[in-house]
Design a protein around this motif. Sequence first.
Motif, PDB file in Angstrom:
ATOM      1  N   CYS A 284     118.575  45.298  46.219  1.00  0.00           N
ATOM      2  CA  CYS A 284     119.992  44.967  46.438  1.00  0.00           C
ATOM      3  C   CYS A 284     120.480  44.163  45.243  1.00  0.00           C
ATOM      4  O   CYS A 284     119.762  43.281  44.765  1.00  0.00           O
ATOM      5  N   ASP A 285     121.703  44.439  44.792  1.00  0.00           N
ATOM      6  CA  ASP A 285     122.258  43.629  43.704  1.00  0.00           C
ATOM      7  C   ASP A 285     123.516  42.913  44.189  1.00  0.00           C
ATOM      8  O   ASP A 285     124.054  43.223  45.257  1.00  0.00           O
ATOM      9  N   TYR A 286     123.936  41.915  43.443  1.00  0.00           N
ATOM     10  CA  TYR A 286     125.139  41.128  43.762  1.00  0.00           C
ATOM     11  C   TYR A 286     126.112  41.297  42.610  1.00  0.00           C
ATOM     12  O   TYR A 286     125.792  40.923  41.479  1.00  0.00           O
TER      13      TYR A 286
ATOM     14  N   CYS B 257     122.726  57.457  36.161  1.00  0.00           N
ATOM     15  CA  CYS B 257     121.719  58.296  35.484  1.00  0.00           C
ATOM     16  C   CYS B 257     120.692  57.459  34.737  1.00  0.00           C
ATOM     17  O   CYS B 257     120.139  57.897  33.750  1.00  0.00           O
ATOM     18  N   ARG B 258     120.437  56.227  35.210  1.00  0.00           N
ATOM     19  CA  ARG B 258     119.652  55.249  34.444  1.00  0.00           C
ATOM     20  C   ARG B 258     119.241  54.113  35.362  1.00  0.00           C
ATOM     21  O   ARG B 258     119.670  54.054  36.515  1.00  0.00           O
ATOM     22  N   PHE B 259     118.417  53.205  34.829  1.00  0.00           N
ATOM     23  CA  PHE B 259     118.075  52.005  35.587  1.00  0.00           C
ATOM     24  C   PHE B 259     119.306  51.104  35.723  1.00  0.00           C
ATOM     25  O   PHE B 259     120.175  51.106  34.852  1.00  0.00           O
ATOM     26  N   GLY B 260     119.356  50.299  36.785  1.00  0.00           N
ATOM     27  CA  GLY B 260     120.460  49.362  36.984  1.00  0.00           C
ATOM     28  C   GLY B 260     120.174  48.016  36.349  1.00  0.00           C
ATOM     29  O   GLY B 260     119.032  47.663  36.068  1.00  0.00           O
ATOM     30  N   ASP B 261     121.228  47.274  36.128  1.00  0.00           N
ATOM     31  CA  ASP B 261     121.121  45.896  35.662  1.00  0.00           C
ATOM     32  C   ASP B 261     121.986  45.102  36.637  1.00  0.00           C
ATOM     33  O   ASP B 261     123.173  45.413  36.754  1.00  0.00           O
ATOM     34  N   PRO B 262     121.485  44.191  37.409  1.00  0.00           N
ATOM     35  CA  PRO B 262     120.252  43.414  37.303  1.00  0.00           C
ATOM     36  C   PRO B 262     119.080  43.889  38.185  1.00  0.00           C
ATOM     37  O   PRO B 262     118.180  43.087  38.444  1.00  0.00           O
ATOM     38  N   GLU B 263     119.056  45.149  38.611  1.00  0.00           N
ATOM     39  CA  GLU B 263     117.932  45.599  39.441  1.00  0.00           C
ATOM     40  C   GLU B 263     116.629  45.732  38.641  1.00  0.00           C
ATOM     41  O   GLU B 263     115.540  45.449  39.146  1.00  0.00           O
ATOM     42  N   THR B 264     116.757  46.192  37.389  1.00  0.00           N
ATOM     43  CA  THR B 264     115.550  46.451  36.575  1.00  0.00           C
ATOM     44  C   THR B 264     114.701  45.201  36.391  1.00  0.00           C
ATOM     45  O   THR B 264     113.482  45.279  36.250  1.00  0.00           O
TER      46      THR B 264
HETATM   47  N1  GLY Z   1     123.681  47.260  39.193  1.00  0.00           N
HETATM   48  C1  GLY Z   1     124.809  47.980  38.804  1.00  0.00           C
HETATM   49  C2  GLY Z   1     124.622  48.857  37.654  1.00  0.00           C
HETATM   50  O1  GLY Z   1     123.638  48.795  36.940  1.00  0.00           O
HETATM   51  O2  GLY Z   1     125.492  49.697  37.394  1.00  0.00           O
END
Ligand code: GLY
Length: 425
Positions: free
Chosen positions: A212-214, A287-294
């Motif tokens: 989960c991201d915020y 189509c890629r890793f998320g930030d801040p999930e990675t």
């Molecule tokens: N966590 C949102 C994004 O990477 O687009």
Amino acid sequence: MKVLLVGSGGREHAMAWKLAQSTRISELFIAPGNAGTAELGTNVDIGVSDHIALVKYAENHKIDLVVVAPDKPIVDGLCDQLRHAGITTFGPSSAAARVEGSKIWSNDLMTKYRIPTAESVAFNISGLAMEYGRSKPEGSLVVKADGLAAGKGVILPETYDELDSAIVGMLDHGAFGKSSSSILLAERMTGPETSVFAFVDGEHVSAEIATCDYKRAGEGDLGLNTGGMGSYGPPEFWTAELAAKVRCEILEPTARALVKEYSSFSGVLYAGLMITKSGPKVVEFNCRFGDPETQILMPMLESDLLDVCLAVAENRLDGTDVRWSNEPHTFVVAVSDGYPGSYSTGFEITGISAATEYGVVFHAGTARDLNNNLVTSGGRVLGVVASGSTISKSRNAAYTGIEHIFFEGMRFRRDIAERAIHGRS
Ligand code: GLY
Ligand code: AMP
């Protein structure tokens, strides 16, 4: 092996950190990188939009694998250009990247292949969009720019007036330039949100992982949208049953649909989902890793990232073991005062080594000044990720770590992962 990682944020520091653990890498280059990636490899001063320079660099330095992390160069075809030059590349083609690059294309794909998502209609004439809006209950629609809009292209209007101004802003006043010359009006869904990731190579989908991201700047999900203020995983509502449903109804059918549409996917597929009363539905694909999930995914990935990226790039994901840890992780981001509005940079950052007693510090907007001091250089500056035997322990460790860090105007949300402990707010 020589590896070139393209990108410069916290996501890329986390990926560089994981790649650097692979014994098969002899040299790691990051273009353009940040002060954190400079400690793990060689930063190369080429921006992510300079495709010609990136391809040339990979050719001249005999790079064995290029890993492209951010959305924009992927959508703009960098992976195709690298492959065309004969360079082994991790990341999807621009055709496959339309799952993120065009919300209308992505919605058509989901409708055609019956992948559960919000009912949506595309418009490019504001009058027709507003007329459609009035035919639905007030506050029941979401307005989405078709193309990339740096995470800002979705508006959730509460009233008809707000809906009209979002439509007019996007279609008639070019709020997001070309990206909003077409829009989607989507049914507004409710339920907990999760970001689900899996490596995909054609029809093959690796084991998946949910986080989960915020996105909002302030506690209680108030304030402006940001690039992301923190993340945690696995989510408290993520059961084996839900994971199986998401795999069978969303991830695998999407991979198969992309193959059928001559847009076979090769890379990491990120499904932003809402768990509605009638089951999991797609909010958006990336189509890629998320930030801040990675920043939590990399510590949770038990497999060697290089092995997995190479297997995907060489179309042999089938048979490659992708394992994720179930251990709870929490990641808290520290931002500059004023972010996501305007902010100052150049403030010295202290306390990083004390923070690393509790977790791993991933840099995002950091740089070295002329005296080699670590200073702030962006809105999202850095973050601390920590694990624990419970989400509560991982959360305490991440917060204890970040409390040791200081720079002028530093701010962070105090409620990351709180709902996983105390129930949803
Ligand atoms: N966590 C949102 C994004 O990477 O687009
Ligand atoms: P996106 O850029 O598509 O991830 O959208 C940003 C945020 O807007 C999502 O994380 C959701 O919280 C919200 N959102 C997008 N689409 C919908 C929808 N159809 N219903 C409810 N919320 C949505």
